[in-house]
Structure formats: structure tokens, C-alpha cells
Scaffold this motif. Structure first.
Motif, short mmCIF file in Angstrom:
data_model
loop_
_atom_site.label_atom_id
_atom_site.label_comp_id
_atom_site.label_asym_id
_atom_site.label_seq_id
_atom_site.Cartn_x
_atom_site.Cartn_y
_atom_site.Cartn_z
N PRO A 1 -24.29 42.03 103.17
CA PRO A 1 -24.08 42.17 101.72
C PRO A 1 -24.27 40.87 100.95
O PRO A 1 -24.80 40.86 99.84
CB PRO A 1 -22.63 42.66 101.62
CG PRO A 1 -22.38 43.35 102.92
CD PRO A 1 -23.15 42.58 103.94
N HIS A 2 -23.85 39.74 101.53
CA HIS A 2 -23.96 38.49 100.78
C HIS A 2 -25.41 38.12 100.51
O HIS A 2 -25.74 37.52 99.48
CB HIS A 2 -23.25 37.34 101.51
CG HIS A 2 -23.82 37.00 102.84
ND1 HIS A 2 -24.96 36.25 103.02
CD2 HIS A 2 -23.39 37.30 104.09
CE1 HIS A 2 -25.22 36.09 104.30
NE2 HIS A 2 -24.28 36.72 104.98
N ALA A 3 -26.34 38.50 101.43
CA ALA A 3 -27.75 38.22 101.20
C ALA A 3 -28.28 39.06 100.04
O ALA A 3 -29.11 38.60 99.24
CB ALA A 3 -28.55 38.50 102.47
N VAL A 4 -27.80 40.32 99.93
CA VAL A 4 -28.21 41.19 98.83
C VAL A 4 -27.80 40.57 97.50
O VAL A 4 -28.60 40.47 96.55
CB VAL A 4 -27.58 42.58 98.99
CG1 VAL A 4 -27.84 43.43 97.75
CG2 VAL A 4 -28.12 43.27 100.23
N ILE A 5 -26.56 40.14 97.41
CA ILE A 5 -26.05 39.61 96.14
C ILE A 5 -26.74 38.29 95.80
O ILE A 5 -27.07 38.02 94.63
CB ILE A 5 -24.52 39.45 96.22
CG1 ILE A 5 -23.88 40.83 96.38
CG2 ILE A 5 -23.98 38.73 95.00
CD1 ILE A 5 -22.40 40.79 96.65
N GLU A 6 -26.99 37.45 96.80
CA GLU A 6 -27.67 36.18 96.54
C GLU A 6 -29.09 36.43 96.03
O GLU A 6 -29.54 35.82 95.06
CB GLU A 6 -27.71 35.33 97.81
CG GLU A 6 -28.31 33.96 97.59
CD GLU A 6 -28.11 33.03 98.78
OE1 GLU A 6 -28.64 31.91 98.74
OE2 GLU A 6 -27.43 33.43 99.74
N ALA A 7 -29.80 37.35 96.68
CA ALA A 7 -31.16 37.66 96.25
C ALA A 7 -31.17 38.27 94.85
O ALA A 7 -32.06 37.98 94.04
CB ALA A 7 -31.82 38.61 97.25
N ALA A 8 -30.19 39.12 94.56
CA ALA A 8 -30.11 39.73 93.23
C ALA A 8 -29.88 38.67 92.15
O ALA A 8 -30.49 38.71 91.07
CB ALA A 8 -29.00 40.77 93.19
N ALA A 9 -29.00 37.70 92.44
CA ALA A 9 -28.71 36.65 91.47
C ALA A 9 -29.96 35.83 91.15
O ALA A 9 -30.25 35.52 89.99
CB ALA A 9 -27.59 35.75 91.99
N VAL A 10 -30.72 35.47 92.19
CA VAL A 10 -31.94 34.68 91.96
C VAL A 10 -32.97 35.51 91.20
O VAL A 10 -33.67 35.01 90.31
CB VAL A 10 -32.51 34.18 93.30
CG1 VAL A 10 -33.79 33.39 93.07
CG2 VAL A 10 -31.49 33.31 94.02
N THR A 11 -33.08 36.80 91.54
CA THR A 11 -34.00 37.67 90.82
C THR A 11 -33.67 37.71 89.34
O THR A 11 -34.56 37.64 88.48
CB THR A 11 -33.97 39.09 91.40
OG1 THR A 11 -34.27 39.05 92.80
CG2 THR A 11 -34.95 40.00 90.70
N VAL A 12 -32.40 37.83 89.01
CA VAL A 12 -31.99 37.89 87.60
C VAL A 12 -32.27 36.57 86.90
O VAL A 12 -32.66 36.55 85.73
CB VAL A 12 -30.50 38.30 87.49
CG1 VAL A 12 -30.00 38.16 86.07
CG2 VAL A 12 -30.33 39.73 87.97
N ARG A 13 -32.10 35.45 87.59
CA ARG A 13 -32.46 34.17 86.97
C ARG A 13 -33.95 34.14 86.60
O ARG A 13 -34.32 33.67 85.52
CB ARG A 13 -32.11 33.01 87.90
CG ARG A 13 -30.62 32.68 87.92
CD ARG A 13 -30.38 31.28 88.45
NE ARG A 13 -30.67 31.18 89.87
CZ ARG A 13 -29.79 31.42 90.83
NH1 ARG A 13 -28.56 31.79 90.52
NH2 ARG A 13 -30.12 31.29 92.10
N HIS A 14 -34.79 34.63 87.52
CA HIS A 14 -36.22 34.69 87.21
C HIS A 14 -36.49 35.67 86.08
O HIS A 14 -37.33 35.41 85.21
CB HIS A 14 -37.01 35.08 88.46
CG HIS A 14 -37.24 33.96 89.42
ND1 HIS A 14 -38.31 33.10 89.31
CD2 HIS A 14 -36.53 33.54 90.50
CE1 HIS A 14 -38.26 32.20 90.29
NE2 HIS A 14 -37.19 32.44 91.03
#
Length: 488
Positions: A447-460
Motif C-alpha cells: 500500500p505505501h508504494a501505491v500512495i507514494e506513486a499517487a502523490a508524485v503523480t498528483v504533483r506532476h
């Protein structure tokens, strides 16, 4: 550091500070360390007290004669000087007595000039003791209640919510409501500390005092201003035997759109009218949608043809109450439950994106399309469609069982080169697990990888929406974790 080493560190810090005070002309008294602070051609004598948590909390300073120093927002209710803001604790700079005394001198010099260019903190709450009533009093737009009677009614989670109403002539036998009044305190240069201070500032003080004595009002909501900033405080009031009014503060908060979005970030206002489509509402897409909303986006289109399964929940945004719902419906329910203002701004499409016509329509009708399907065919369809329309897609995916995330801007900006192909790493720790048939195996992505990837996606995504892209082609990153360390 051992407990002995810790005690020695604290004792040394205290001794070092006190030696600095002695060199500055201070002497130890019962209340602490008393000495002079010269400023603006005068000298004020103060008492410096080192709290038990020194040096991890700053010393407290109070003038020997409390009334010799004007009261202001920079003094505590007990007369002490408000010297160190919560955001000014870096490096425990106050451990050096000389540096701390320079700061005290600067405080007095600002006080001498009337605190020009003062930061308008809205912290009137700290000037009143807290009520024994520990419920949370919630209010919406107070302008509609100004100079009117209100009632607070019990709601869930130990809260009380404001609404219009006056105390009935005959008390209701089982009513748990509390009745109050909303008044305007106006511009507040010096914070009030008693009911007498408050009453003297109110135009209708005689009438309000009367209904408090009659116990028709038990709660007073005060609206006040400092410069261009507005604040509010909710007070518990009760008449005393001495023909006065006892006042304490209630725990309170604004439940408004402005309050809910105040912590969304400085770009939230610019994102409010952005239109974003999220294709793929699996684990990654669900958190992308959630973070876009939290960041200020108010117009979303959610596209997916799958339903929520029990096995999805460990990584997904939604909970067990949504099992069996279409993922788009489940995510919309969650977002609206968190913020009712979104109800009219979210469109759901319970179906897959399969045609170029639909892809082109979404690209033309949205400021950005985010692809979180991790599906090659959908990614290729959106990429080709974006080239045709002359716009861009942001495509996000987790790879290598969550050890890698990849975010592509398709096509890249400014004719930049696309990201190089990702490398695939074999997972040798466990055999693949299939739920049924000949489909893809279940990914062990944590789960932590999902949330980390989502956060970076939203920054982009935010960068593209406000025309400040983070990178013309996107980003790839390999994540490290304890369970996968042998593969790095």
C-alpha cells in the motif's frame, strides 16, 4: 544517549544559560532570574524563568511590573511576553543567553513602536481558560447570524452545530440544545481577557448582559478582525453571584468550504476550475482522485468498468461498505462524503475507455487526462489520441511488484525525449498468486508504494494544470523497502 548522558546535557545547558544571565547583570530570585533589559533609551526589569523542559522549551519572560508594558497580542494571559512562535524552534537557538536577551530587547523595541507591520495572528482563544464542556462547537458562515440569537444542537462525534433559534419562553423538558448570541467585536488591537473587556467593546452590551443574567444565553460567539483577517471565538458565559459574568472558551471550529480548503496548498484556488479525468480507479487511480480533490480540483470525471472486490481493499481508497459497487461509484461516494461540495462536480462513467472517439472527447473536454489503468492498450490509445488533438496525457503505473513507479507525460513537452523503457525485475521471493482463470497474477505491491506513486503523480498533474511542469517527459523511480531490499 543514556539517561545519565541526557541529564548531564540538560544540567549543562541550564548552567550555561544561567551563567550568561549572571554576566548580563541578572540575579536569582524566588520567581527566577531578575535583571534589566535596556531598550529605546529606557530599561525594563524582567524575570526570566527556565521551565522544567528547558532547553527543549524556551525560557519564559515577564516584566516585574506587568502594567509598565502595554498589553498586546504579544503578551500571554498571565502577563508574560510571547517571544517564540511555534515555527521558530529551529536549532533551540535560545540556549545562548546572549542571543535570547537580544531577542527580548527586540521584543521591547517592537512594543515601543506599537508593533508596526505586525503579523495578524488570530489567536484570541488563548486569552481565556478552557470550559469544562469539552464538546466541539461548529459554525458555518457567521454573517447570517450576526447580532442574532442562535442555538447549538447536539450532533455526532460529540459536536454541537449552530442554527437559527431563540430560547423558548417555556423550557423544553428534554432539550439538549444550548442557546447563544452572535456579536461583532470589530477590529481588535488589544486582546480582551475578561467579560468586562468584551462588554465594553460591544454596542449592545447592556442587552447582552441582561439576557446572560436571565440565562437566556449561555454561549456567545464573537466575530473579530485584525487587519484584513477575520476570526471567531465561541465562549461559555454564565452570571456570577457578584453580578458579573464568568467566561471560558469552548472548543470550536468553522465548518465552511473556506475552512475545509485552507490547508489544501497555495495552488488550490488556481485548481478550483480545472477539469480532470482519471481513467482507471484501481488502487493507484483512487488515491490520485482523492489527492487531486484535496489539492483543490473540483471537477472530476472518473472512468472505470470494474467493481470493488474484497481483495482490493487493502490497497484501495474505499472501505468494505463499498464491496460490489462499481469502482467509480465507490470512489465518488467517498469523495463526496469527505466534501459535500463535490457532489455536483464529479461525473462517473462505469465503462472502459475503448474508442478513439471517446478518448478524443475526454482530451478536448478536460484540462488533463490522467491514465492510471496500467493497461498497454488504453495507454497507447490515449497517447495516439493526445497527439491527434495536440494535448497531453499523464500516465502513471507501478511496476516490478511495487518496486518502481513510472509517470509519463505523453507526448513529452517541448519535443523532449521520452523516458527510457523500464527494466523488469523478476520476483524470486514468492510464487505468483492467481485468483482465477488465466488472467494476470495478483500484484504484491504494498500500500505505501501505491500512495507514494499517487502523490508524485498528483504533483506532476498540478504542474501541468498550472503550466509549471515538473519535467517535460515525466519521472521514474525505484523504491526501496525492507521486504524487497535484496532486489535493489
Amino acid at each position: 544517549m543514556t539517561s545519565v548522558g541526557f541529564d548531564e546535557y540538560v544540567a549543562h545547558a541550564r548552567q550555561h544559560f544561567e551563567e550568561g544571565l549572571i554576566r548580563a547583570g541578572f540575579r536569582e530570585v524566588e520567581a527566577g532570574w531578575e535583571g534589566p533589559v535596556p531598550h529605546s533609551a529606557v530599561t525594563t526589569r524582567v524575570v526570566i524563568d527556565l521551565p522544567p523542559r528547558f532547553p527543549f522549551r524556551p525560557p519564559r519572560v515577564a516584566p516585574v511590573d506587568h502594567d509598565a508594558v502595554p498589553w498586546s497580542w504579544h503578551r500571554d494571559p498571565d502577563g508574560g511576553l510571547c517571544l517564540v512562535a511555534e515555527d521558530d524552534h529551529e536549532g533551540l537557538w535560545w540556549m545562548e543567553a546572549s542571543a535570547f536577551l537580544e531577542h527580548v530587547t527586540a521584543w521591547f523595541e517592537h512594543a515601543d513602536t506599537g508593533w508596526t507591520d505586525d503579523r495578524p495572528d488570530l489567536d484570541l482563544d488563548r486569552y481565556f481558560h478552557q470550559s469544562t464542556d469539552r464538546r466541539l462547537y461548529l459554525y458555518d458562515d457567521l454573517g447570517q447570524y450576526l447580532n442574532r440569537s442562535v442555538r447549538f444542537s447536539p450532533a455526532g462525534n460529540n459536536t454541537m452545530r449552530i442554527r437559527h433559534g431563540t430560547r423558548p419562553r417555556k423550557a423544553l423538558k428534554h432539550s439538549k440544545d444550548r442557546f447563544g448570541y452572535v456579536a461583532d467585536l470589530g477590529e481588535v488591537d488589544v486582546p480582551p481577557r475578561t467579560w468586562a473587556d468584551i462588554s465594553a467593546r460591544l454596542d449592545s452590551n447592556a442587552e447582552l448582559d441582561r439576557i446572560i443574567r436571565q440565562q437566556s444565553v449561555a454561549v456567545v460567539v464573537l466575530v473579530y478582525r485584525r487587519g484584513t483577517h477575520e476570526g471567531a471565538i465561541v465562549l461559555d458565559v454564565a452570571p456570577t453571584k457578584e453580578d458579573g459574568t464568568a467566561v471560558t472558551r469552548l472548543r470550536s471550529g468553522a465548518d465552511t468550504e473556506a475552512a475545509r480548503s485552507a490547508r489544501a496548498g497555495v495552488l488550490a484556488p488556481a485548481l478550483r476550475e480545472s477539469r480532470v479525468a482519471v481513467v482507471g480507479l484501481g488502487a493507484l487511480g483512487s488515491f490520485i482522485a482523492d489527492m487531486l480533490v484535496r489539492s483543490g480540483v473540483r471537477h472530476l470525471t472518473l472512468i472505470d468498468d470494474d467493481v470493488v472486490m474484497p481483495g482490493n481493499l487493502v490497497r484501495h481508497l474505499v472501505g468494505p461498505d463499498t464491496i460490489g459497487l462499481p469502482k467509480v461509484e465507490a470512489v465518488k461516494r467517498h469523495l463526496v462524503r469527505q466534501n459535500e461540495a463535490l457532489a455536483g462536480g464529479i461525473v462517473i462513467i462505469n465503462g472502459a475507455l475503448t474508442s478513439g472517439t471517446d478518448a478524443v472527447d475526454h482530451l478536448r473536454n478536460h484540462d488533463l487526462v490522467v491514465n492510471a489503468t496500467a493497461d498497454f492498450a488504453t495507454t497507447a490509445l490515449l497517447h495516439v489520441s493526445a497527439r491527434t488533438v495536440g494535448t497531453r496525457v499523464l500516465s502513471a503505473a507501478l511496476q516490478n511488484d511495487g518496486r518502481t513507479y513510472r509517470i509519463d507525460v505523453l507526448p513529452p513537452l517541448d519535443d523532449a525525449a521520452p523516458l527510457p523503457p523500464s527494466t523488469t525485475r523478476a520476483d524470486t521471493e514468492a510464487p505468483p498468486l492467481f485468483e482465477a482463470g488465466c488472467g494476470s497474477p495478483i500484484s504484491p505491491t504494498p500500500p505505501h508504494a501505491v500512495i507514494e506513486a499517487a502523490a508524485v503523480t498528483v504533483r506532476h498533474a498540478i504542474g501541468l494544470l498550472v503550466d509549471r511542469p515538473l519535467h517535460p517527459a515525466g519521472e521514474t523511480r525505484h523504491l526501496h523497502s525492507a521486504s524487497q531490499g535484496s532486489h535493489q
